[in-house]
Motif scaffolding. Sequence first.
Motif, PDB file in Angstrom:
ATOM      1  N   LEU A   1      -9.473  -2.057  -9.014  1.00 55.96           N
ATOM      2  CA  LEU A   1      -8.609  -3.387  -8.661  1.00 55.96           C
ATOM      3  C   LEU A   1      -8.099  -2.749  -6.857  1.00 55.96           C
ATOM      4  N   LEU A   2      -7.665  -3.874  -6.718  1.00 57.01           N
ATOM      5  CA  LEU A   2      -7.747  -4.750  -5.200  1.00 57.01           C
ATOM      6  C   LEU A   2      -6.261  -5.374  -5.951  1.00 57.01           C
ATOM      7  N   LEU A   3      -5.164  -4.910  -4.841  1.00 56.64           N
ATOM      8  CA  LEU A   3      -3.656  -5.726  -5.250  1.00 56.64           C
ATOM      9  C   LEU A   3      -3.535  -5.819  -4.138  1.00 56.64           C
ATOM     10  N   VAL A   4      -3.055  -7.205  -3.723  1.00 60.97           N
ATOM     11  CA  VAL A   4      -3.018  -7.796  -1.900  1.00 60.97           C
ATOM     12  C   VAL A   4      -1.520  -9.013  -2.292  1.00 60.97           C
ATOM     13  N   SER A   5      -0.894  -8.782  -0.904  1.00 59.68           N
ATOM     14  CA  SER A   5       1.022  -9.052  -1.050  1.00 59.68           C
ATOM     15  C   SER A   5       1.204  -9.477  -0.032  1.00 59.68           C
ATOM     16  N   GLY A   6       0.410 -10.067   0.815  1.00 60.12           N
ATOM     17  CA  GLY A   6       0.098 -10.527   2.083  1.00 60.12           C
ATOM     18  C   GLY A   6      -0.626 -10.207   2.953  1.00 60.12           C
ATOM     19  N   PRO A   7      -0.994 -11.059   4.313  1.00 59.68           N
ATOM     20  CA  PRO A   7      -2.307 -10.074   5.150  1.00 59.68           C
ATOM     21  C   PRO A   7      -1.772  -8.811   5.581  1.00 59.68           C
ATOM     22  N   SER A   8      -2.715  -7.894   6.419  1.00 56.06           N
ATOM     23  CA  SER A   8      -2.544  -6.874   6.454  1.00 56.06           C
ATOM     24  C   SER A   8      -1.678  -6.738   7.748  1.00 56.06           C
TER      25      SER A   8
ATOM     26  N   ASP B   1       6.591 -11.263 -10.049  1.00 55.07           N
ATOM     27  CA  ASP B   1       7.452 -10.204  -9.307  1.00 55.07           C
ATOM     28  C   ASP B   1       7.461 -10.076  -8.479  1.00 55.07           C
ATOM     29  N   THR B   2       6.009  -9.763  -7.620  1.00 49.31           N
ATOM     30  CA  THR B   2       6.447  -9.134  -6.458  1.00 49.31           C
ATOM     31  C   THR B   2       5.376 -10.484  -5.739  1.00 49.31           C
ATOM     32  N   GLY B   3       4.611 -11.335  -5.965  1.00 51.10           N
ATOM     33  CA  GLY B   3       3.453 -11.979  -4.999  1.00 51.10           C
ATOM     34  C   GLY B   3       2.673 -11.866  -5.136  1.00 51.10           C
TER      35      GLY B   3
ATOM     36  N   GLY C   1       7.047 -17.928  -3.637  1.00 50.09           N
ATOM     37  CA  GLY C   1       8.521 -17.673  -2.641  1.00 50.09           C
ATOM     38  C   GLY C   1       8.155 -15.842  -2.497  1.00 50.09           C
ATOM     39  N   MET C   2       7.666 -15.494  -3.247  1.00 50.22           N
ATOM     40  CA  MET C   2       7.125 -13.912  -2.819  1.00 50.22           C
ATOM     41  C   MET C   2       6.041 -13.380  -1.227  1.00 50.22           C
ATOM     42  N   ILE C   3       5.128 -14.439  -2.062  1.00 49.46           N
ATOM     43  CA  ILE C   3       3.569 -13.925  -0.891  1.00 49.46           C
ATOM     44  C   ILE C   3       3.881 -15.338  -0.303  1.00 49.46           C
ATOM     45  N   THR C   4       4.700 -16.351   0.512  1.00 48.56           N
ATOM     46  CA  THR C   4       4.473 -17.009   1.544  1.00 48.56           C
ATOM     47  C   THR C   4       5.779 -15.868   2.071  1.00 48.56           C
ATOM     48  N   ALA C   5       6.835 -15.074   2.045  1.00 47.86           N
ATOM     49  CA  ALA C   5       7.619 -14.401   2.701  1.00 47.86           C
ATOM     50  C   ALA C   5       6.946 -13.582   3.434  1.00 47.86           C
ATOM     51  N   SER C   6       5.466 -12.885   2.838  1.00 45.70           N
ATOM     52  CA  SER C   6       4.668 -11.859   3.080  1.00 45.70           C
ATOM     53  C   SER C   6       4.099 -12.453   4.489  1.00 45.70           C
ATOM     54  N   HIS C   7       4.206 -13.813   4.740  1.00 44.06           N
ATOM     55  CA  HIS C   7       3.231 -14.474   5.672  1.00 44.06           C
ATOM     56  C   HIS C   7       1.991 -14.815   5.230  1.00 44.06           C
ATOM     57  N   ALA C   8       1.712 -15.401   3.399  1.00 41.98           N
ATOM     58  CA  ALA C   8       0.783 -15.814   3.406  1.00 41.98           C
ATOM     59  C   ALA C   8       0.699 -17.346   3.580  1.00 41.98           C
ATOM     60  N   GLU C   9      -0.127 -17.750   3.213  1.00 46.79           N
ATOM     61  CA  GLU C   9      -0.942 -19.150   3.395  1.00 46.79           C
ATOM     62  C   GLU C   9      -0.898 -20.041   2.261  1.00 46.79           C
ATOM     63  N   ILE C  10      -0.489 -21.050   1.815  1.00 49.08           N
ATOM     64  CA  ILE C  10      -0.764 -21.702   0.254  1.00 49.08           C
ATOM     65  C   ILE C  10      -1.589 -22.946   0.821  1.00 49.08           C
ATOM     66  N   LEU C  11      -1.934 -23.379  -0.624  1.00 46.87           N
ATOM     67  CA  LEU C  11      -2.940 -24.750  -0.212  1.00 46.87           C
ATOM     68  C   LEU C  11      -3.301 -24.605  -1.829  1.00 46.87           C
TER      69      LEU C  11
END
Length: 214
Positions: free
Chosen positions: A180-187, A127-129, A42-52
């Motif tokens: 360490l790289l944290l990614v919460s959606g596309p740029s 927690d943060t997607g 829910g959190m990461i798709t709210a940031s415009h990520a796509e899921i497969l």
Amino acid sequence: MSSKEAILNRLRGAATPLAHVPHGWQPWRGEDDNARRERFLGMITASHAEILTVKEANLARDLSAWLDEEDVTSLACGQGGRWQKAVSAACAGRFVLTPAGEFASWKDDLFDACQAGITHCAGAIADTGTLVLLPDGGEPRTISLVPPCHIALLAASTIADNLAGLVDAGRWQQAMPTNLLLVSGPSKTADIQQTLAYGAHGPSRLLVVLVEDC
């Protein structure tokens, strides 16, 4: 008395600082794996990520089908990841850049030819997607930062409730990652006229391949 001493005396005579008042915030915690997974998605798709979502046994087939649908013919892939064999099978028949040696020797292909970059995730934060990547010589961070599309492979079993849970699961108290790289959606950015735009400073698309590995 010097000016310095006068200032210090005033500071020493100041009122005692207010007692610490505990805050009411607590890190998010899920009841079970399903709650953790739903929160993350829910959190990461709210940031415009796509899921497969794929079964581990079908990763090569389903990833190949997605690449065909999106007409992706050139990719950057690292080496040594958990699903390297499946990734290689999915990319068969396409141009594949495997970074090796000095960056200068392959940067032109990465910037000019690659439509997508595939990386493995070390885990995720429900927690943060947020996806967690540990770039190294096998999978340089440029693979996830340069191509227009970032394809991130994530094992469903590695989604943690929060950052503290991820640190504990990875035993980072004993040996912290050096990169360490944290990614919460596309740029994305809204620096120009407060208009939200994607892809200004990195990939405009993020595909999370959620691998059901248990």
